[in-house]
Design a protein around this motif. Structure first.
Motif, PDB file in Angstrom:
ATOM      1  N   LYS A  85       0.794  -1.345   0.038  1.00 54.28           N
ATOM      2  CA  LYS A  85      -0.003  -0.073   0.042  1.00 54.28           C
ATOM      3  C   LYS A  85       0.852   1.230   0.108  1.00 54.28           C
ATOM      4  CE  LYS A  85      -4.187   1.962   2.279  1.00 54.28           C
ATOM      5  NZ  LYS A  85      -4.857   1.884   1.213  1.00 54.28           N
TER       6      LYS A  85
ATOM      7  N   GLU B 280       0.636   4.185  -2.930  1.00 60.11           N
ATOM      8  CA  GLU B 280       0.221   5.397  -2.918  1.00 60.11           C
ATOM      9  C   GLU B 280       1.343   6.420  -3.012  1.00 60.11           C
ATOM     10  OE1 GLU B 280      -0.260   5.452   1.472  1.00 60.11           O
ATOM     11  OE2 GLU B 280      -2.301   4.846   1.395  1.00 60.11           O
TER      12      GLU B 280
ATOM     13  N   THR C 292      -5.349  -3.092   1.469  1.00 58.88           N
ATOM     14  CA  THR C 292      -4.615  -3.084   0.316  1.00 58.88           C
ATOM     15  C   THR C 292      -5.002  -3.079  -0.923  1.00 58.88           C
ATOM     16  OG1 THR C 292      -2.684  -3.320   1.897  1.00 58.88           O
ATOM     17  CG2 THR C 292      -2.372  -3.563  -0.453  1.00 58.88           C
TER      18      THR C 292
ATOM     19  N   ASP D 103      -7.725  -1.097  -3.579  1.00 60.28           N
ATOM     20  CA  ASP D 103      -7.315  -0.197  -4.394  1.00 60.28           C
ATOM     21  C   ASP D 103      -6.854  -0.817  -5.768  1.00 60.28           C
ATOM     22  OD1 ASP D 103      -7.930   1.921  -2.717  1.00 60.28           O
ATOM     23  OD2 ASP D 103      -5.985   1.783  -1.612  1.00 60.28           O
ATOM     24  N   TRP D 104      -6.649  -2.049  -5.820  1.00 64.19           N
ATOM     25  CA  TRP D 104      -6.206  -2.631  -6.976  1.00 64.19           C
ATOM     26  C   TRP D 104      -7.207  -3.004  -8.185  1.00 64.19           C
ATOM     27  CZ3 TRP D 104      -2.453  -7.017  -4.788  1.00 64.19           C
ATOM     28  CH2 TRP D 104      -1.534  -6.755  -3.880  1.00 64.19           C
TER      29      TRP D 104
END
Length: 304
Positions: free
Chosen positions: A129, A133, A160, A163-164
């Motif tokens: 992560k 970011e 984590t 966001d993928w």
């Protein structure tokens, strides 16, 4: 445009029915970057010790891999040793020395932070992560994980992968992460966690690509002889992401599912080549012509 790969560069000791190698170049980041380098520019973020050999650095550089993010720390390089069963579907870990990898904190050169493609290898979810970011212009991002993170760092992992754009895991990891034994139900639960493109790898049986309301299944490539399956899953990841990067793919925009299907096949192709020799040896002679030739074989034996 380049693919940034974060993970381990290591040395492995491997024994299979075909022989034994006491020390060879390995690590997830190594395999992913080498595999992807046949399709796009690769940039790695990893740490090695003072014992990392110049000839291994040269192999990566010869494939055009950017080593600006390869940190050299005081101590020894991560080392793993294992032995495979007679059918090579199972392996026993004999030794794991994390060495400098134990305190790995990914350090991204400034030139990496604006790259459009990111693969986060199997490291602690909080570190994955942290890297994500720092990236400012991503077209797609994804990675993999393993049982240890799923069991002991579940909340951190879920935060984590939310966001993928994609997740690549094997069938046992998919069942563990989802709590479902049926892979179709497992896939639906995992996609609801964030990644809308899920690849479930099934070893010699191939791979499955799940997307909302769609499914693509690819067989494994049947080799005459499997010398060493170490790194095959990582080479799949490199082929999959490398091909998408080569095509300038944007998983946040309009998506041609057929391109994703081709990426799965290229992933399977790269995994199969990895198994033909010990460690990274096949990459010393492998050509793009051979890769495309095997891709065409896949097209022929799956057409109906």
């Amino acid at each position: 445009m380049s693919l940034v790969v974060v993970g381990s560069v290591a040395y492995d000791g491997v024994e299979t029915p075909h022989g034994k190698i006491d020390r060879m170049l390995g690590g997830a980041c190594t395999y992913i970057a080498l595999s992807a380098s046949y399709f796009t520019h690769s940039k790695i973020v990893a740490v090695v010790g003072e014992d990392f050999a110049q000839e291994d650095r040269d192999l990566l550089a010869e494939r055009g891999i950017d080593l600006s993010g390869l940190e050299v720390a005081e101590g020894k390089t991560f080392f793993w040793q294992g032995v495979y069963s007679a059918d090579m579907n199972d392996r026993e870990t004999l030794r794991t020395d994390l060495n400098v990898f134990a305190t790995f904190q990914p350090k991204l050169p400034e030139s990496y932070k604006t790259q459009p493609y990111l693969f986060l290898g199997n490291i602690q979810p909080a570190l994955q992560k942290q890297v994500f970011e720092q990236m400012s212009k991503l077209r797609f991002c994804g990675g993999d994980t393993m049982n240890f993170w799923i069991n002991d760092f579940r909340d951190e992992l879920l935060a984590t992968i939310a966001d993928w754009n994609f997740l690549l895991i094997n069938d046992s990891e998919a069942r563990l992460l989802s709590g479902e034994s049926n892979l179709r139900k497992a896939a639906a639960k995992i996609m609801a966690m964030g990644p809308k493109n899920l690849v479930i790898k099934r070893g010699e049986y191939g791979a499955m690509l799940f997307r909302p309301n769609s499914l693509f299944v690819a067989p494994g490539y049947l080799l005459d002889s499997v010398f060493d399956p170490t790194g095959a899953g990582d080479c799949f990841a490199g082929g999959f992401t490398g091909y998408l990067a080569e095509r300038g793919f944007d998983l946040q925009g309009d998506i041609d599912p057929h391109e994703l299907h081709r990426a799965v096949i290229y992933g399977s192709v790269m995994g199969s080549f990895c198994c033909e020799q010990f460690g990274v040896e096949r990459f010393r002679t492998l050509t793009r012509k051979e890769i495309d030739g095997r891709f065409e074989e896949f097209q022929k034996f799956t057409a109906f």
